[in-house]
Scaffold this active site. Structure first.
Site, PDB file in Angstrom:
ATOM      1  CG  ASP A  67      31.937  35.295  47.833  1.00  0.00           C
ATOM      2  OD1 ASP A  67      31.726  34.160  47.358  1.00  0.00           O
ATOM      3  OD2 ASP A  67      31.823  36.321  47.150  1.00  0.00           O
ATOM      4  CD  GLU A 126      26.815  40.156  48.746  1.00  0.00           C
ATOM      5  OE1 GLU A 126      26.738  41.376  48.502  1.00  0.00           O
ATOM      6  OE2 GLU A 126      26.781  39.275  47.876  1.00  0.00           O
TER       7      GLU A 126
END
Length: 374
Positions: A67, A126
């Protein structure tokens, strides 16, 4: 490539909101361009990438994911290389994740494995969630980039450097954001009978929400309903006509998630009737549980146990959320923890992984992926 320490620190300085990771993308592009290009093919999607490292005699495809986004947190580490973006920080270790992934690309570019390897640089883990739309794009536009196996890691602040930890089956929970807005009638504090007070309504709602897990869910089914933020009012002598609750829901069972949401909605209807107001619910982003493939998790465990440079520890399931679960929903694979040995936990303004983890973790990941791609 620049050494692991340098690239991680450069990434740490430029945390960005999900789907706005343009500086991060540029730095990744520059770094990828410094690698041997003969075996590399890059597929760009929004602020992310998929890098394909062509194998010498491919029969299957192995994938690794990192990520790339940061968090809206004001950094308080005091580090010389702290975030240069006010109000944002890599407080969840994504800078470490990217560094490990870049090491993997470079190592395979210099010495390819037999099978094809994909490295997904995924935005917006997120919020609002990048895994599901990225996977949808792959399936629609590049079905050849759907791998046979999928792997990823997450830093674990509480584990010592060199510790690798996971388990077969469920590792992370189903998660859902929760936003509730209460709309009433504002008015002067001296005339409460002419208003519908949303501060009082929100207070009652908050208490009732905390009864869901204790009184509406089977105690043998782990679940969490947490309200982390409540706002209402403007000044001390005005009765508030609007209030907002913000929170999260976590469960290990998707059916329990549905049950909790139904109970939230029933409670909100009751608050509407009791306080003569309107209540609006928004569940925001929802993440699928991370469920490790049993057989591959056991193979991974055996590999880590036999690796002399790391220590394997069996994990316990956690109520954390990770949108990597969307990849594992249809593709067998494993997510594991990697020890970061830092005093402060994930999403804390002082979270600072021990950089000694970089070479240990990066080299372990390279060895693991090579073992699956040979």
């Amino acid at each position: 490539m620049q050494n692991l320490l340098e690239i991680r620190r450069r990434l740490h300085q430029i945390p960005e909101r999900g789907f706005e990771e343009w500086k991060t993308k540029k730095l990744i592009e520059e770094t990828l361009a410094s690698f041997p290009q003969q075996h590399l093919e890059v597929f760009s999607w929004r602020t992310g990438f998929i890098v394909k490292i062509k194998g010498t005699h491919p029969t299957k495809t192995i994938a690794w994911r990192t990520d790339i986004d940061g968090l809206p947190i004001e950094e308080q580490t005091g580090l010389s290389y702290a975030s240069q973006h006010a109000g944002f920080m890599h407080a969840c270790g994504h800078d470490v994740h990217m560094t490990v992934a870049l090491h993997l690309v470079e190592a395979l570019a210099e010495r390819p494995a037999k099978d094809d390897v994909l490295v997904y640089f995924q935005p917006a883990e997120e919020s609002p969630g990048g895994a599901l739309p990225m996977l949808s794009w792959v399936k629609e536009q590049h079905p050849e980039l759907v791998p046979d196996e999928f792997y990823a890691l997450h830093v674990a602040p509480e584990l010592p450097v060199g510790v690798i930890s996971t388990k077969p089956g469920i590792l992370f929970a189903n998660t859902s954001e929760l936003y509730i807005d209460l709309h009433g009638k504002e008015g002067h504090a001296a005339f409460p009978h002419r208003t519908t007070d949303m501060s009082v309504a929100a207070a009652h709602l908050l208490i009732q929400l905390q009864s869901i897990v204790s009184r509406s869910v089977d105690p043998l089914q782990p679940s969490v309903v947490t309200i982390g933020k409540m706002t209402s009012g403007t000044v001390q002598n005005i009765i508030s006509g609007h209030a907002r609750l913000e929170g999260t829901i976590r469960t290990f069972d998707a059916a329990v998630m549905t049950q909790i949401k139904e109970r939230i909605e029933a409670i909100c209807r009751g608050v509407e009737a009791a306080f003569d107001c309107r209540v609006a619910i928004d569940y925001g982003s929802s993440y699928h549980q991370v469920y490790n493939h049993h057989e591959l998790a056991e193979v991974f465990r055996d590999f880590a146990v036999q690796d002399p440079d790391v220590t394997y520890s069996e994990a316990k399931e956690a109520m954390t959320g990770e949108d990597f679960g969307y990849f594992l929903a249809g593709i067998p694979g494993v997510l594991f923890w990697a020890g970061a040995q830092t005093e402060y936990g994930l999403h804390h303004a002082k979270m600072a992984p021990d950089e000694a983890m970089l070479p240990v973790t990066a080299q372990f990941v390279e060895r693991w992926i090579r073992s699956r791609a040979e």
